[in-house]
Design a protein around this motif. Sequence first.
Motif, short mmCIF file in Angstrom:
data_model
loop_
_atom_site.label_atom_id
_atom_site.label_comp_id
_atom_site.label_asym_id
_atom_site.label_seq_id
_atom_site.Cartn_x
_atom_site.Cartn_y
_atom_site.Cartn_z
N PHE C 253 71.39 -18.94 -73.46
CA PHE C 253 71.03 -18.49 -74.79
C PHE C 253 69.57 -18.79 -75.12
CE2 PHE C 253 75.59 -18.41 -75.82
CZ PHE C 253 75.65 -17.29 -76.61
N VAL C 254 69.08 -19.93 -74.68
CA VAL C 254 67.80 -20.42 -75.19
C VAL C 254 66.75 -20.49 -74.09
CG1 VAL C 254 66.61 -22.40 -76.20
CG2 VAL C 254 68.80 -21.67 -77.13
N PRO D 129 77.29 -21.37 -79.98
CA PRO D 129 76.64 -22.12 -78.91
C PRO D 129 75.13 -21.84 -78.82
CG PRO D 129 78.72 -21.21 -78.13
CD PRO D 129 78.47 -20.65 -79.51
N GLY D 130 74.71 -20.63 -79.13
CA GLY D 130 73.28 -20.31 -79.07
C GLY D 130 72.49 -21.08 -80.12
N GLN D 133 72.37 -24.79 -79.31
CA GLN D 133 71.35 -25.12 -78.31
C GLN D 133 69.95 -25.07 -78.90
OE1 GLN D 133 71.66 -22.83 -74.62
NE2 GLN D 133 73.87 -22.94 -74.75
N LEU D 134 69.73 -24.11 -79.78
CA LEU D 134 68.41 -23.99 -80.41
C LEU D 134 68.12 -25.22 -81.26
CD1 LEU D 134 65.99 -22.07 -80.83
CD2 LEU D 134 67.18 -21.18 -82.83
N GLU D 137 66.91 -28.21 -79.53
CA GLU D 137 65.52 -28.20 -79.04
C GLU D 137 64.54 -28.84 -80.03
OE1 GLU D 137 64.17 -27.11 -76.19
OE2 GLU D 137 66.14 -26.65 -75.37
#
Lengths: 338, 338, 338, 338
Positions: C253-254, D129-130, D133-134, D137
């Motif tokens: 995704f990232v 989930p995307g 995950q972002l 970060e």
Amino acid sequence: MTIRVGVIGAGNIGTAHALNLARVVSGSAVSVVHDADIGRATGLATEVGARVVGSAAEVFAADDVDAVLIASPDGAHAEQLLHGLGLGKPILCEKPLAVTEADARAVLDAEVASGRRLVQLGFMRRFDPGYLQLKAELTDDGIGDPLLVHHIHRNTRAPYGLVTEQLLTNMVVHEFDVNRWLLEDEYASVMVLTGKPGPHTPAGQHDPVLVVLQSVGGVLVEIEAFAQAQYGYEVVCRVTGSQGQAVMGDGSFVTRSKAFSRGVDLPELWLGRFAEAYRLQLQGWVDALRTDGPLPGASVWDGYAAAVVVGCAIGAYRTGQRVDVGLPARPALYDPAP
Amino acid sequence: MTIRVGVIGAGNIGTAHALNLARVVSGSAVSVVHDADIGRATGLATEVGARVVGSAAEVFAADDVDAVLIASPDGAHAEQLLHGLGLGKPILCEKPLAVTEADARAVLDAEVASGRRLVQLGFMRRFDPGYLQLKAELTDDGIGDPLLVHHIHRNTRAPYGLVTEQLLTNMVVHEFDVNRWLLEDEYASVMVLTGKPGPHTPAGQHDPVLVVLQSVGGVLVEIEAFAQAQYGYEVVCRVTGSQGQAVMGDGSFVTRSKAFSRGVDLPELWLGRFAEAYRLQLQGWVDALRTDGPLPGASVWDGYAAAVVVGCAIGAYRTGQRVDVGLPARPALYDPAP
Amino acid sequence: MTIRVGVIGAGNIGTAHALNLARVVSGSAVSVVHDADIGRATGLATEVGARVVGSAAEVFAADDVDAVLIASPDGAHAEQLLHGLGLGKPILCEKPLAVTEADARAVLDAEVASGRRLVQLGFMRRFDPGYLQLKAELTDDGIGDPLLVHHIHRNTRAPYGLVTEQLLTNMVVHEFDVNRWLLEDEYASVMVLTGKPGPHTPAGQHDPVLVVLQSVGGVLVEIEAFAQAQYGYEVVCRVTGSQGQAVMGDGSFVTRSKAFSRGVDLPELWLGRFAEAYRLQLQGWVDALRTDGPLPGASVWDGYAAAVVVGCAIGAYRTGQRVDVGLPARPALYDPAP
Amino acid sequence: MTIRVGVIGAGNIGTAHALNLARVVSGSAVSVVHDADIGRATGLATEVGARVVGSAAEVFAADDVDAVLIASPDGAHAEQLLHGLGLGKPILCEKPLAVTEADARAVLDAEVASGRRLVQLGFMRRFDPGYLQLKAELTDDGIGDPLLVHHIHRNTRAPYGLVTEQLLTNMVVHEFDVNRWLLEDEYASVMVLTGKPGPHTPAGQHDPVLVVLQSVGGVLVEIEAFAQAQYGYEVVCRVTGSQGQAVMGDGSFVTRSKAFSRGVDLPELWLGRFAEAYRLQLQGWVDALRTDGPLPGASVWDGYAAAVVVGCAIGAYRTGQRVDVGLPARPALYDPAP
């Protein structure tokens, strides 16, 4: 100083080279053109400001020709190279060096006998920015020591019919050369595996084919060649090393989202993919001629080695067996510069 | 015919141009070099086979100079352009045209008065293969009519200190020009929005900044500029159209997997990203001069328009308000070719 | 109705399954746990609200066990499966079915003799969203008829030492199964090619290895396995078809840009990559048990076929020769549903 | 313990939730269904093994309902929430909390008065989930301190007609929420910029729109919303931080090359993109109810904040001006867990 080039062959690739030499490369001009088709020769000559001559020999003999570019049919390469080597003229010859290993050997022997390197062979992938970046990865700062190489080579269609042996001699020969340059290694063995044919493959022929080679240093190389892949032209190379992996794709700039799909265009033909490699190959050749420097591209030795592995691959294809690749010792003329 | 170019300015960009003209571009040579730093001028002149002269005026006056490349400090551009226009010499001038709108206007008026286009301005992105592919998408076969444009422009660091107004004049000016070329449209208004500064931003300055423009035709344009982005140099442009979306990235060839990451390298500086654009810009200019054809790059009018929108953007930054962009009518000299 | 599962084996994979059954899967619970390490069994049982029993047989015998999950050491699978088949208990067994072809055959014979399918085998990739999307491409609307399949399978390290035959039995076995499912075809032959070893490969062992198979239908399959690839865990599968090509990557995704690189993270281990496949495999199994529907995953026949091809691959590795893969006729019990 | 859920609303989203609760989520069942359309209610109830009741109030009152899922039309949310809060029943309510700020405020006041959190709001992107995950970060190990956020939100079509204010209330509201969660910050101001409309935009309406917000902490946020983008459904989020940049795309697994294009499919609708987020949202809610733990999703406060910024955005759209966003002090009930 401008290098005046005589061009033999005014087909697609000869025309592309001539236009580059006349308009894009710094320090070169096209002075003479020959083609068996006089109309085609005249058309190209007019476009690049050159004159037409009636034979390849006249190109080599012309006073206003400093160097010769051979883009004639494959079968004429060996004879023209031998002629040019006899006259001591610098030559850039399109691949292949020759269509038989014996002829390739004769050219090799002639250049070795002449005592100096006059011929550069047109394996242009060695000048491609993508392959150059890939080669730059094969260091400790990059992916380490190469262990496995995987190639994808697709053509969209086989416009003049498909013969599997030609697929090896004309298409896979690029990978045969590029691995030697990438790995700085020779081949030890080759296998050609065939399987289920695509729907457009003639009876008795095979497409796709899978070629598996091993280098003298032990590196395994897979080449997937598919001459009628339908979906487009594509060249991909993945090297797996002791520390990582590097993949060379196509340097696409633009991704388009449209009609429920997001992606990049694939070309139908190869010329666009390697346009920059063609330009850099010619510029490197002209620069070497202008400065009397070493030729930067593939040598006659490289062309001979390609002919040997192509011969072995055809044997492997015909027999279904692994074939050992045996090269004679490399003549000292082709030692790498110290 | 070889175009003999006189180069004013032997700094980084002047040197890159001179080397290209001498070694890479077909049909050009460098005959004369001037730089206020005589040692730098001599070094470059030796490298490209040119001689050194003591002033910009001597470059313009030289008999062996067919055309002039201006890569002097920004503040000298206007005066040198006016001088060259007076002599009728063709000029390729690095951006910007001038550092004030008034000076830009003076250059515009001078060229218009001369009755012919002599000056090409070095907005090299117009020659970049990536932007050219992106522009080719703006059709019915591609993404349709453009509606929204989003730019990302990152520098790694600001080596000589960060002043937000310079970020607009030197960095965002590239996007100011490229939108006009991409959309074939002028600006109606501009806003400059500032927010949380990055850790290396001096007190009283802003970085990143977000510039929002609207074109006369109504297209919304966002420009994210970040001069100290730390992670690398990056230029991305996304156009959303009536039928789809196209994104221009960086044309990377090689993806590397190493140490639990798979990706591509980002450059630290811009020169590599736009090397091909610089070459094509010069080749196009030289070709136009050799064939007496129309200049293929940005015009004085484009440079003037950039100066106007930069001025409005600085006003918008200082006031925090939306500022209308007003351009005078375009002189007929700059009408597109029919 | 809740399916009460007895779990044999409380190691990494048994624990992951038990937690999924207790907390994530709809309609299941864990009622009983057995592990040779009583402490480990107790810890897991406490976590999922189950009780501990002293032997695998007690798991099968328990009144409150509707179905059994076998995650014991590989060597125990065959015996436990035979025991469970004798009792008529539904079983989900981690791969492999058995460590020898003879044992695998015994399990197959036992299930066939029982006249009904009781065992599902844990080839979880058949439930992975990535592989499922890839399989969906193998149609006329997608890439057409599959002709070539290329797999990349990398582990970061081999924590318990590297033995090449185990690389075939434990790592490549996943590709051995997935091709049969993807292509709906059996194998005709297998070769194992070894080359230059990576720096961490013990003397006498090989890593990476290249496995080349041909299916009965003629499809060529390449599997690049590298158990000590250093750079991360990676599974990629590319299928070339008569109309196009499809590549299954990792569903990242990232993308992160930092420190002059733009890319995605690679995992160090496989569990994260296939977490969703593990969940869907269990949910599918529980749903089948609740509705008395057909088992949705790999069968004992699939486990037997994997054992046969693994045996042939080991033979091919030891001899360096191509080995024909011979499967007996498939028992009617495993005919696809009409 | 199984959580027995009563479902109000058997439309698309209510049906998807009910099927998940009945078949996919661990520990839940659907016991009661209500929908104004009795046939639709009966169909869904049959499918999930529930019974039908004649009103929302009966759902709340049922003995076999431990918790209620509200998926009724937006206009009914506030009244149903107030009713449920009065009874002390746990609720998962689809967004929005209410269609007016005043109603949202009433729900907020009621929950605060009740002294405990009973309501979770269905901003499911917080479980994607995307996005997760972002968010991961945004640390020193990742891209550092967030400075700029850029969103792309595209729908393929606007099936029930396009009204720009609804685009803000129904579509952009997801970004309004996700920024607050991602940045852990509130909004200071909002602007809505409109430009050239796409070809399917009704007269007097605008599409695409560009929303620019600034957070209290100074972060600039751009949201490009395009409800009739034609090319597909797409959600992208890019965060630029003090050390790098992270982009959340779509987690595609499969890339297809066909017909001179290589790329990934884009969905036509959003449900597939966020299917996993919907599952995880429900599992998290059910787990919290089973363990009496804190609700893991968006709160009534988050729903109220969304209503406030939506109101301001509509004001900004109508006036063309920047509008300051003013939130009252957050009630202590919504303090983050220590």
